[in-house]
Each structure stands twice: as structure tokens, then as C-alpha cells.
Design an enzyme around this catalytic site. Structure first.
Site, PDB file in Angstrom:
ATOM      1  N   LYS A  34       0.365  -0.980  -0.068  1.00 16.38           N
ATOM      2  CA  LYS A  34       0.048   0.271  -0.589  1.00 16.38           C
ATOM      3  C   LYS A  34       0.932   1.338  -0.174  1.00 16.38           C
ATOM      4  O   LYS A  34       1.716   1.446   0.659  1.00 16.38           O
ATOM      5  CB  LYS A  34      -1.039  -0.092   0.902  1.00 16.38           C
ATOM      6  CG  LYS A  34      -1.460   1.347   0.985  1.00 16.38           C
ATOM      7  CD  LYS A  34      -2.596   1.073   3.045  1.00 16.38           C
ATOM      8  CE  LYS A  34      -3.712   1.691   2.432  1.00 16.38           C
ATOM      9  NZ  LYS A  34      -4.317   2.455   3.621  1.00 16.38           N
ATOM     10  N   LYS A  83      -2.706  -1.498  -4.100  1.00 15.93           N
ATOM     11  CA  LYS A  83      -3.134  -0.840  -3.822  1.00 15.93           C
ATOM     12  C   LYS A  83      -2.510   0.972  -3.865  1.00 15.93           C
ATOM     13  O   LYS A  83      -1.037   1.169  -3.234  1.00 15.93           O
ATOM     14  CB  LYS A  83      -3.964  -0.578  -2.395  1.00 15.93           C
ATOM     15  CG  LYS A  83      -5.095   0.716  -2.236  1.00 15.93           C
ATOM     16  CD  LYS A  83      -5.020   0.143  -1.218  1.00 15.93           C
ATOM     17  CE  LYS A  83      -6.295   1.733  -0.491  1.00 15.93           C
ATOM     18  NZ  LYS A  83      -6.604   1.996   0.952  1.00 15.93           N
TER      19      LYS A  83
END
Ligand code: PBG
Length: 325
Positions: A195, A248
Site C-alpha cells: 500500500k 493499492k
């Protein structure tokens, strides 16, 4: 004499031929729809930067979920907007917390729907960080204990999958142990393994009221410039017992999805984040792009890059368009 060349266009001559040689497909089974649940009654508040996405109170939640089910989408991921925040994020692990209540309500009404619980503190802390804070520092090991409590309370409330998004070190192992000790050996972990500290989360933070009150998330989320480090993050999550891996955001990180796809056999999830959604929505509203074509091209690109599953705010639209195809 003409130089010899290959006639690539032979295989593009008709829609049926193109269908036959198509390498990648997006299907409704690949989609996960995010839901924002909030306190209060009769709330269905559209997020200004995310047209078509709503904060929903529990009494308005089932209608939304019935639409998701009718479209054939197999799973939703839940985010909570609590009434009160504090510096230890108690709302995240309160058994009467907003997400816990939503999970209980949905599990009872729709046992077949897969419920994924995002596991983080940032929506519940007054400072908006994903962990405990001391002297301006985001604490790692002290935070893990609270993430474990959150995961166990989510599993008790009916979560089918725990999706930790906090980017503390050791979070997958801690949550795995905690779930196992509490009788949830069968509950999978969908780790937000990779992330990035991304500017594409802006609209989400408006939707979830989770912008950090000071500083940024760069001491725990990853530097957008790094891909070898992404493999190290994934490796530790795999070693700690992650069942799914996630990258992400998606669009600026398709190479990272590809790198993880090639390195790991695990189901791989792309998070098509709020800023990516907002950009397409804004351009479409201006009549600058064809929304349907751009969304489907975008989702296809994520699949082609190696994603098996996509968390996307476009899920309901995409499911509708797939039905109409
Ligand atoms: C919580 C969390 C965030 C997102 C998913 N889980 C925000 C953040 O890290 O600031 C972003 C999702 C999106 O932008 O759609 N940590």
C-alpha cells in the site's frame, strides 16, 4: 516485390473473432464493492468527490446490499464512520462499533454475501493515523494489539475475511495468531500488502473522515518509487500467513501488480482507489470521456496486469454493463 509482413488484422476482422482471441476478461465474480457505514438514521449521503457513492446508515444499508446481490457481485468491503473518535481508536474494536453492527445485520440478512472487514484505526482515531501516536511518532508494536482486537471483534460479528490496511510491520502475523487463538482459524486474511503513500486516497478520506490531522502516512505506507520493496512487503505477509495479497492503488502501479503476480501464486487483489474513481467520474460528467468504455478498459488493464480481484467503486456499474453485453 513487397517485403513480407505479418497480417495481425486477420484476427480482428469481426466481433466474434475478436472474442475468440481475447486474452483477458473481467467478470462479475472479480468485483468487490466498498461500503461506507455511518451512525444515524435515514442517512444516504453522497460523497461529493465520489458521485454515486454514499455514506449509509444501518437502516439504509440493506437496500444498497440487495442491489449489489441482485447484480451478482459476490463480496463487499466495509468501512466505518463512527460518531466519536479518540486517540486510541476505540470505535474500531468496540463490539457495538458501527462496522460490527453492520456485519451482524448483513450476515443475518444475507448469509451468502461475502463480508470483508477493512482493518485499520485511521477512521476511528482523533489524529487520523492508522496506529497509536506518541510524541508525533506512529507506534508499531503497541498498535498491533489493537488491530488484533479489531480483527477478532470483526470476525465475531460475522466478517468472512479480514482485510488489514494499516501497514504496520508484523500485522498479518499478529492478526493470524489472534484469530487462531479466538477460534477463527478458518477466517482468511486479505492483506493490503503493498500500500503506497498515495495522493489518490484523497476522496476516500473525505468519505471516511480519515485524513491525518498532522503529518502524513509516509513512515508506514510505501514510497511510490519502489517496486523491489513491494516484493519484500509481500514476502513478509506471505510468511506471516496472508491468504490474499493486495496492491493499492492500481492505475499508477500496474507494474507492481505484475511483479507480485509473477512472484506469488496467491489470489491477487487490485484496489481501484477513490482518486482513480473520482477522475473518471469528473471527466465523464464533463462529457470528456465515455465512462463505460473507460471503466471497462481500466478494469481490464488491472486484470491483464495480473489481478484476480478488483475492489472498485465502479463495481455496480461494471456489473450492469457486463450483464448488458
Ligand atoms: C484505511 C484505508 C484507506 C483506504 C482504504 N483503507 C485510506 C488511507 O490509507 O488513507 C483508501 C481507499 C481509497 O482511496 O479508495 N487505512
Amino acid at each position: 516485390m513487397m517485403r513480407e509482413f505479418i497480417r495481425h488484422r486477420r484476427l480482428r476482422r469481426s466481433p466474434a473473432l475478436r472474442r475468440m482471441v481475447r486474452e483477458t476478461a473481467v467478470g462479475v465474480d472479480d468485483l468487490i464493492y466498498p461500503l461506507f457505514v455511518t451512525e444515524g438514521h435515514n442517512v444516504r449521503r453522497e460523497v461529493p468527490s465520489m458521485p454515486g457513492v454514499f455514506q449509509l446508515s444501518l437502516d439504509r444499508l440493506n437496500t444498497e446490499v440487495e442491489e449489489v446481490l441482485m447484480l451478482g457481485i459476490p463480496a463487499v468491503i466495509l468501512f466505518g464512520i463512527p460518531e466519536h473518535k479518540d486517540d486510541v481508536g476505540s470505535g474500531a474494536y468496540d463490539e457495538a462499533g458501527i462496522v460490527q453492527r453492520a456485519l451482524r445485520q448483513l450476515k443475518k440478512a444475507y448469509p451468502e454475501l461475502v463480508l470483508i472487514a477493512d482493518n485499520c484505526l485511521c477512521e476511528y482515531t482523533s489524529h487520523g493515523h492508522c496506529g497509536l501516536v506518541r510524541d508525533g511518532e506512529i507506534l508499531n508494536d503497541e498498535t498491533l494489539e489493537l488491530l488484533v482486537r479489531t480483527a477478532v471483534s470483526q470476525a465475531e460479528a460475522g466478517a468472512d475475511i479480514i482485510a488489514p490496511s494499516n501497514m504496520m510491520d508484523g500485522f498479518v502475523g499478529a492478526i493470524r495468531d489472534g484469530l487462531d487463538r479466538s477460534g477463527f482459524k478458518q477466517t482468511p486474511i486479505m492483506a493490503y500488502s503493498v500500500k503506497y503513500a498515495s495522493a489518490f486516497y484523497g476522496p476516500f478520506r473525505e468519505a471516511a473522515h480519515s485524513a491525518p490531522a498532522f503529518g502524513d502516512r509516509r513512515t508506514y505506507q510505501m514510497d511510490p518509487a519502489n517496486v523491489r520493496e513491494a516484493l519484500r512487503e509481500a514476502a513478509s505477509d506471505v510468511a506471516e500467513g496472508a491468504d490474499f495479497l493486495m496492491v493499492k492503488p492500481s492505475l499508477a502501479y500496474l507494474d507492481v501488480l505484475r511483479a507480485l503476480r509473477e512472484a506469488y501464486p496467491h489470489p491477487l487483489v487490485a484496489y481501484n482507489v477513490s482518486g482513480e474513481y473520482a477522475m473518471i467520474k469528473a471527466a465523464a460528467r464533463n462529457g470528456w470521456i465515455d465512462e463505460r468504455a473507460v471503466v471497462m478498459e481500466t478494469l481490464t488493464g488491472m486484470k491483464r496486469a495480473g489481478a484476480d480481484l478488483i475492489i472498485t467503486y465502479h463495481a455496480k456499474d461494471a456489473a450492469r454493463w457486463l450483464q448488458a453485453e
